[in-house]
Design a protein around this motif. Structure first.
Motif, PDB file in Angstrom:
ATOM      1  N   TYR A  42       0.827  -2.323  -1.750  1.00 43.43           N
ATOM      2  CA  TYR A  42       2.209  -2.503  -1.306  1.00 43.43           C
ATOM      3  C   TYR A  42       2.290  -2.618   0.218  1.00 43.43           C
ATOM      4  CZ  TYR A  42       2.876  -0.154  -5.862  1.00 43.43           C
ATOM      5  OH  TYR A  42       2.813   0.216  -7.180  1.00 43.43           O
ATOM      6  N   TYR A  43       3.375  -3.216   0.696  1.00 42.78           N
ATOM      7  CA  TYR A  43       3.668  -3.136   2.128  1.00 42.78           C
ATOM      8  C   TYR A  43       4.102  -1.706   2.469  1.00 42.78           C
ATOM      9  CZ  TYR A  43       3.579  -8.144   3.225  1.00 42.78           C
ATOM     10  OH  TYR A  43       3.195  -9.435   3.455  1.00 42.78           O
ATOM     11  N   MET A  82       4.443 -11.506  -0.306  1.00 41.22           N
ATOM     12  CA  MET A  82       3.010 -11.476  -0.568  1.00 41.22           C
ATOM     13  C   MET A  82       2.693 -12.260  -1.837  1.00 41.22           C
ATOM     14  SD  MET A  82       2.296  -7.668  -2.175  1.00 41.22           S
ATOM     15  CE  MET A  82       3.131  -6.770  -0.863  1.00 41.22           C
ATOM     16  N   ASP A 108      -3.952  -3.116  -7.099  1.00 42.53           N
ATOM     17  CA  ASP A 108      -4.144  -3.640  -5.749  1.00 42.53           C
ATOM     18  C   ASP A 108      -4.564  -5.099  -5.802  1.00 42.53           C
ATOM     19  OD1 ASP A 108      -3.476  -1.249  -4.606  1.00 42.53           O
ATOM     20  OD2 ASP A 108      -5.532  -0.586  -4.262  1.00 42.53           O
ATOM     21  N   ARG A 161      -0.587  -2.844   4.827  1.00 37.25           N
ATOM     22  CA  ARG A 161      -0.587  -2.664   3.386  1.00 37.25           C
ATOM     23  C   ARG A 161      -1.249  -1.332   3.040  1.00 37.25           C
ATOM     24  NH1 ARG A 161      -0.467  -8.206   1.472  1.00 37.25           N
ATOM     25  NH2 ARG A 161      -0.808  -7.520  -0.688  1.00 37.25           N
ATOM     26  N   SER A 203      -4.503  -5.813  -1.619  1.00 33.45           N
ATOM     27  CA  SER A 203      -4.257  -4.797  -0.581  1.00 33.45           C
ATOM     28  C   SER A 203      -3.171  -3.787  -0.927  1.00 33.45           C
ATOM     29  CB  SER A 203      -3.890  -5.491   0.741  1.00 33.45           C
ATOM     30  OG  SER A 203      -4.901  -6.378   1.144  1.00 33.45           O
ATOM     31  N   THR A 257       3.415  -5.419   8.631  1.00 31.53           N
ATOM     32  CA  THR A 257       2.531  -6.134   7.703  1.00 31.53           C
ATOM     33  C   THR A 257       1.430  -5.242   7.163  1.00 31.53           C
ATOM     34  OG1 THR A 257       1.197  -6.911   9.581  1.00 31.53           O
ATOM     35  CG2 THR A 257       2.981  -8.356   8.819  1.00 31.53           C
TER      36      THR A 257
END
Length: 484
Positions: free
Chosen positions: A272-273, A454, A264, A255, A270, A253
């Motif tokens: 991208y993963y 997300m 963002d 980011r 936050s 999880t």
């Protein structure tokens, strides 16, 4: 009396690790310990190098001395030939970890008189084994032993005796042989008496060459049965067993920033993963490389390494161009946190491109990989083949927790919400950049088509590239008109 059949506990075959990248993976641990392995292939496919590297890696990684028996090249020629790969054979010989036994056989001087045996070879091998306490041996190549002989029954009998003798000595052996006409080897027997058979292939398709390896047989153990691409470069022999990957990777999880504050925010604040796959598609000049460079700069700010694969521009050109929009990649490049692999798509076939990229990943161990653009490879194969390549690459990166960013060039007039290669269904986040017409001016726009797992914005924002950097500006829908 019980009718049940007793089930014994399975015994695991002892294996000797080769130390060669990829081979230990496709053989599930290495070659059969104390048994002979046959390596067959045509001229120039890498048999001698594989045999030599098996000994070098054994000596340097596992402290196992080895004997290399050569029937064609002299010790001096072998030393010089593999020096470019970083192998210092003279040092290993001085340290008693390698013995090179050169047996000179001139075909014109061989005459069939009486029974032919390999007793003389056995004596020389025994002497060499005792000199250094050999655990490994390589014989290169087998055919020379029988050049000029025509008694097939005798040849086959001696081959059986050779393999049996090697087994009795308990050394792990690699024996190379030339491909035959309709058989794996010229005498058509070695593959039946060897416990493991490896075939190397060097083929040319559409004027592009690719080397491949396949495990034809491996007694007593499971093994990869596919053809795998391999490279011979300054690091030696490298195999890529990535066709065996499945959907069993872990996800997290965490980011990471995109490098653009506004983007963002559109991705929930936050970015991208970490370990996900991102696709940025759009027509020429819409900012795909600029967004990729911003992501590379953000990775450098996190002290992470990035591999940037460029198919259209040189590293110097990319660094110069993005400097004009406030992105300075020079420090990351100078400190070797940013690594470029810039080549033309026509340099190699698809398999070799894939092998080269994964080789770079294995050696650099980057946290981020950028490929710009993936559509350049369409000229090297059919769309389905390119899609298969990137499916394997995406799986490879997910297995290693690498964040992969791909750019795709869209063709003017085509559906912008589609890709020629069809990888959009495989990616986790898909950004579309395209031209906008606003108040009689042509501008760039960006929106998020999808971002799995997300919350993300559904807005179309104006993408501005200026000397101050990259920014995304909200625009009223009444003034917005999309341009093809």
């Amino acid at each position: 009396m019980s009718n049940t059949i007793p089930i014994s506990t399975p015994r695991h075959l002892a294996k000797t690790p080769t130390g060669i990248y990829g081979i230990d993976e496709i053989t599930a641990g290495g070659l059969p310990q104390g048994r002979p392995t046959l390596v067959a292939g045509s001229a120039g496919c890498g048999k001698t190098l594989l045999a030599m590297e098996f000994l070098v890696r054994g000596a340097t990684l596992y402290d196992e001395p080895g004997v290399f028996v050569t029937f064609e090249e002299t010790p001096e020629e072998l030393v010089n030939n593999v020096a470019s790969l970083g192998f210092d054979l003279d040092d290993l010989r001085e340290r008693g970890l390698l013995w090179i036994e050169h047996i000179y056989l001139e075909r014109s001087e061989i005459e069939e008189v009486g029974a032919y045996t390999l007793d003389g070879l056995f004596i020389r091998l025994e002497h060499a084994f005792d000199r250094i306490g050999a655990k490994r041996v390589a014989l290169d190549t087998l055919e020379v032993l029988f050049s000029g002989l025509h008694d097939e029954a005798l040849i086959r009998a001696e081959l059986r005796r050779l393999f049996r003798w090697l087994k009795e000595r308990g050394v792990t052996a690699v024996v190379t042989a030339e491909r035959g006409d309709g058989t794996l080897t010229r005498h058509g027997l070695e593959e039946y008496v060897a416990d493991c058979v490896i075939v190397l292939d060097h083929r040319v398709t559409s004027q592009l060459s690719t080397r491949r390896i396949r495990i034809v047989k491996y007694r007593g153990t499971m093994h990869g049965t596919n053809e795998y691409p391999f490279l011979i470069d300054q690091h030696g022999f490298t195999v890529f067993p990535i066709t065996a990957l499945g959907l069993d990777y872990n996800v997290g999880t965490e980011r990471i920033s995109t490098g653009v504050t506004g983007l963002d925010e559109m991705l929930g604040g936050s970015g991208y993963y970490k370990g996900s796959t991102i696709l940025i598609s759009g027509t020429a000049g819409t900012g795909k490389t600029s967004l990729s460079s911003a992501f590379a700069a953000a990775a450098y700010a996190r002290n992470e390494h990035t591999l940037f694969v460029a198919f259209e521009e040189s590293p110097a050109q990319i660094i110069r161009n993005v400097r004009s929009i406030g992105i300075d990649l020079e420090p990351a490049f100078t400190k070797e946190c940013l690594h470029f692999h810039a080549v033309r798509p026509t340099l190699a076939g698809l398999e070799l491109h894939l092998a080269t990229i994964t080789d770079q990943i294995a050696r650099i161990k980057p946290s981020v990989v950028i490929i710009d653009p993936i559509t350049s490879l369409i000229s090297q194969g059919f769309n389905s083949e390119v899609r298969a390549l990137f499916t394997r690459l995406i799986d490879f990166c997910k297995q290693h927790g690498i964040t992969l960013l791909l750019t795709s060039l869209s063709v003017m007039g085509q559906d912008p919400e589609g890709t020629d290669i069809g990888v959009s269904s495989l990616v986790d986040t898909w950004l579309l950049v395209r031209n906008l017409e606003m108040h009689g001016k042509r501008n760039r726009g960006l929106y998020i088509l999808k971002s799995r797992g997300m919350a993300h914005s559904n807005q179309i924002r104006k993408l501005v590239l200026s000397s101050e950097g990259i920014s995304l500006i909200e625009i009223p829908s009444s003034s917005l008109q999309l341009s093809s």
